[in-house]
Write a protein that holds these residues in place. Structure first.
Motif, PDB file in Angstrom:
ATOM      1  N   LYS A  12       0.828  -1.208   0.000  1.00  0.00           N
ATOM      2  CA  LYS A  12       0.000   0.000   0.000  1.00  0.00           C
ATOM      3  C   LYS A  12       0.862   1.258   0.000  1.00  0.00           C
ATOM      4  O   LYS A  12       0.531   2.251  -0.652  1.00  0.00           O
ATOM      5  CB  LYS A  12      -0.922   0.013   1.216  1.00  0.00           C
ATOM      6  N   LEU A  13       1.985   1.219   0.728  1.00  0.00           N
ATOM      7  CA  LEU A  13       2.886   2.369   0.731  1.00  0.00           C
ATOM      8  C   LEU A  13       3.497   2.594  -0.644  1.00  0.00           C
ATOM      9  O   LEU A  13       3.614   3.735  -1.113  1.00  0.00           O
ATOM     10  CB  LEU A  13       3.999   2.160   1.766  1.00  0.00           C
ATOM     11  N   VAL A  14       3.879   1.511  -1.326  1.00  0.00           N
ATOM     12  CA  VAL A  14       4.453   1.634  -2.665  1.00  0.00           C
ATOM     13  C   VAL A  14       3.412   2.160  -3.637  1.00  0.00           C
ATOM     14  O   VAL A  14       3.708   3.009  -4.492  1.00  0.00           O
ATOM     15  CB  VAL A  14       5.019   0.271  -3.135  1.00  0.00           C
ATOM     16  N   GLN A  15       2.173   1.688  -3.523  1.00  0.00           N
ATOM     17  CA  GLN A  15       1.111   2.146  -4.420  1.00  0.00           C
ATOM     18  C   GLN A  15       0.816   3.621  -4.220  1.00  0.00           C
ATOM     19  O   GLN A  15       0.451   4.329  -5.158  1.00  0.00           O
ATOM     20  CB  GLN A  15      -0.165   1.331  -4.191  1.00  0.00           C
ATOM     21  N   SER A  16       1.002   4.108  -2.981  1.00  0.00           N
ATOM     22  CA  SER A  16       0.725   5.519  -2.718  1.00  0.00           C
ATOM     23  C   SER A  16       1.928   6.409  -3.025  1.00  0.00           C
ATOM     24  O   SER A  16       1.866   7.614  -2.817  1.00  0.00           O
ATOM     25  CB  SER A  16       0.297   5.720  -1.257  1.00  0.00           C
ATOM     26  N   GLY A  17       3.021   5.813  -3.515  1.00  0.00           N
ATOM     27  CA  GLY A  17       4.152   6.613  -3.960  1.00  0.00           C
ATOM     28  C   GLY A  17       5.339   6.646  -3.013  1.00  0.00           C
ATOM     29  O   GLY A  17       6.301   7.364  -3.268  1.00  0.00           O
ATOM     30  N   HIS A  18       5.287   5.927  -1.928  1.00  0.00           N
ATOM     31  CA  HIS A  18       6.404   5.902  -0.994  1.00  0.00           C
ATOM     32  C   HIS A  18       7.476   4.909  -1.465  1.00  0.00           C
ATOM     33  O   HIS A  18       7.245   4.086  -2.338  1.00  0.00           O
ATOM     34  CB  HIS A  18       5.923   5.536   0.413  1.00  0.00           C
TER      35      HIS A  18
END
Length: 72
Positions: A12-18
């Motif tokens: 979820k963090l990767v999907q949100s750009g982190h």
């Protein structure tokens, strides 16, 4: 196979750009260390045998032979 809560959170963090924390992971974390063995008694004795012996191409041998030529 089920996905762990931590992995879902990372996705979820990767999907949100982190940044994906797996990128920062050390390459040594992925190594298989099960095949690594400790030294045997023979290995320790062999390393101690040559511990304080200098090779002929060391600095001191080259320096003293060079200074010997200067006095001639």
């Amino acid at each position: 196979m089920a996905t762990s809560k931590a992995k879902k959170k990372r996705q979820k963090l990767v999907q949100s750009g982190h940044l994906n924390p797996e990128i920062k992971r050390s390459p040594f974390a992925l190594m298989d260390l099960s095949s690594k063995q400790t030294k045997t008694k023979k290995g320790y004795l062999y390393s101690d045998k040559y511990k304080n012996h200098q090779e002929d191409d060391s600095f001191f041998v080259a320096f003293f032979t060079f200074s010997h030529f200067l006095h001639i």
